[in-house]
Motif scaffolding. Structure first.
Motif, short mmCIF file in Angstrom:
data_model
loop_
_atom_site.label_atom_id
_atom_site.label_comp_id
_atom_site.label_asym_id
_atom_site.label_seq_id
_atom_site.Cartn_x
_atom_site.Cartn_y
_atom_site.Cartn_z
N SER A 71 20.34 19.22 -29.30
CA SER A 71 19.48 18.93 -29.96
C SER A 71 18.62 18.05 -30.37
O SER A 71 17.49 18.24 -31.17
CB SER A 71 20.28 19.23 -31.63
OG SER A 71 21.81 17.61 -30.96
N LEU A 72 18.76 17.13 -29.00
CA LEU A 72 17.95 15.84 -28.93
C LEU A 72 16.45 16.74 -28.55
O LEU A 72 15.20 16.58 -29.18
CB LEU A 72 18.22 15.03 -27.96
CG LEU A 72 17.02 14.26 -27.79
CD1 LEU A 72 16.90 13.31 -28.50
CD2 LEU A 72 17.65 13.44 -26.47
N PHE A 73 17.09 17.42 -27.69
CA PHE A 73 15.77 17.88 -26.83
C PHE A 73 14.97 19.18 -28.25
O PHE A 73 13.38 19.82 -27.57
CB PHE A 73 15.76 18.12 -25.35
CG PHE A 73 16.04 16.93 -24.54
CD1 PHE A 73 14.44 16.23 -24.09
CD2 PHE A 73 17.40 16.62 -24.01
CE1 PHE A 73 15.40 14.80 -23.54
CE2 PHE A 73 17.66 16.05 -23.65
CZ PHE A 73 16.59 14.84 -23.15
N ALA A 74 15.59 19.74 -28.62
CA ALA A 74 15.13 20.91 -29.13
C ALA A 74 14.48 20.23 -30.18
O ALA A 74 13.36 20.67 -30.56
CB ALA A 74 16.16 21.89 -29.89
N ARG A 75 14.57 19.34 -30.99
CA ARG A 75 13.77 18.53 -32.20
C ARG A 75 12.87 18.15 -31.57
O ARG A 75 11.28 18.48 -32.52
CB ARG A 75 14.32 17.09 -32.77
CG ARG A 75 15.82 17.78 -33.38
CD ARG A 75 15.88 16.72 -34.34
NE ARG A 75 17.14 16.01 -33.97
CZ ARG A 75 18.03 16.26 -34.26
NH1 ARG A 75 19.18 16.85 -34.80
NH2 ARG A 75 18.96 15.23 -33.48
N ALA A 76 12.64 17.20 -30.12
CA ALA A 76 11.38 17.04 -29.36
C ALA A 76 10.45 18.15 -29.44
O ALA A 76 9.83 17.77 -29.60
CB ALA A 76 12.04 16.41 -28.51
N ALA A 77 11.39 19.63 -28.28
CA ALA A 77 10.44 20.29 -28.53
C ALA A 77 9.48 20.86 -29.68
O ALA A 77 8.50 21.34 -29.86
CB ALA A 77 11.03 21.50 -28.04
#
Length: 348
Positions: free
Chosen positions: A332-338
């Protein structure tokens, strides 16, 4: 106020016969024990996650890997990707290790004894007890967050967690029956998820209200007594969205550590100071495109997202199609950053 321990299990099991939840990993009350693989998988998934969130993941996992042998044979990366969104990725790594231990050391059959289950990778006291009771009908003392709350109210245990867990375990052991231990454990879980809720417990409907010391004292919501909260430390970091020819650069996190083994966007170091462009994948015309905060178990991460483009995909990494970024299985951290990176593309 003394609790009539002898009445607790009969009353609760009678209530469970009529009000139990129907869940895909369960057998109905009194039916043959369910598949230990499904019990184990569900219990690992349910740690720190709600039943509603787990159902779709459980269905996907058991369709893709219907047996412990199938899961043990699966590539690590595929399992980690399928786990994305459930959080606490150490559980996914332990899931793989445990499946392989069951196959390699136990011939594909889960051991039935609590002590043997504890020896498997990633199985703590709660999970081992739950599998022993639910899948094998063994008498085991099963204590999760729901059970803790019920028992704290039932016995008016005022010592805050985690110190109160010794008293909670002893009290739970005193009411766990020799027979139907699996149904009893699941009944406690169901009671805690429905009537004995954290706020506004439905005491008038509870089968244990006559035995409950907190209810008799007129203060059920006093329990559980909470210890004073301490502020989580804050770390700072940078996340990089680097694209070329409609693809974005992804990497694999190191196998050990935060989000170990997962696909991710490249990052800089996480520390007390803002790292800026430290450890950026390349020297480029990086643009700051957004920021966010992600809360882990032990700290919060304030992160900035930087975006850049390059002409060719000539640096190491996995160049993923931007149009299919949702299929990358990013945590989720990187999905939101994406999502921040994608929004920046549209406004560039």
């Amino acid at each position: 106020m003394l609790v009539d321990r002898a009445n607790v299990a009969p009353k609760l099991l009678h209530w469970y016969d009529r009000h139990h939840r129907t869940l895909p990993w369960r057998a109905a009350p009194g039916e043959a024990a369910p598949d230990p693989y499904r019990v184990w998988l569900s219990e690992v998934m349910l740690q720190q996650t709600t039943v509603a969130a787990v159902k779709s993941y459980f269905a996907a996992f058991t369709t893709r890997w219907p047996t412990v042998e199938a899961l043990a044979a699966a590539p690590d990366a595929e399992v980690m990707s399928a786990w994305a969104g459930l959080g606490y990725y150490a559980r996914a790594r332990n899931l793989i290790a445990c499946a392989r231990a069951v196959v390699d050391e136990h011939g594909g059959r889960f051991p039935s004894e609590e002590a043997e289950l504890r020896a498997l990778p990633g199985l703590g006291a709660y999970t081992a007890a739950a599998i022993a009771a639910i899948a094998f009908g063994q008498r085991a003392v099963v204590v999760d967050a729901n059970v803790e709350r019920i028992v704290e109210r039932l016995f008016a245990i005022a010592e805050p967690l985690p110190k109160g867990r010794t008293a909670i375990y002893a009290a739970t052991a005193s009411i766990t029956p020799d027979d139907h231990a699996g149904d009893f454990a699941q009944a406690m879980m169901d009671l805690g998820s429905s009537l004995c809720a954290p706020r506004k417990p439905a005491c008038a409907l509870c089968p244990l209200s006559e035995e409950c010391a907190a209810f008799r004292a007129g203060e059920p919501e006093r329990y559980p007594v909470k210890a004073a909260k301490t502020a989580k430390p804050v770390r700072r970091g940078s996340i990089f969205w680097l694209e070329a020819a409609d693809r974005v650069l992804l990497c694999r996190r190191p196998p050990k550590g935060m989000l170990g083994g997962m696909r991710a966007l490249p990052t800089g170091p996480w520390g007390t100071e803002d790292p800026g462009l430290t450890d950026a994948p390349i020297a480029a015309d990086w643009r700051f495109v957004g920021a966010g905060r992600h809360v882990f178990t032990h700290f919060a991460l304030d992160h900035k997202v930087y975006a850049a483009r390059m002409e060719s995909q000539d640096i190491d990494g996995e160049w993923w199609p931007i149009a299919a970024i949702e299929q990358a299985g990013l945590p989720s951290l990187f999905a939101r950053a994406a999502a921040i990176g994608l929004a920046a593309r549209e406004t560039a």
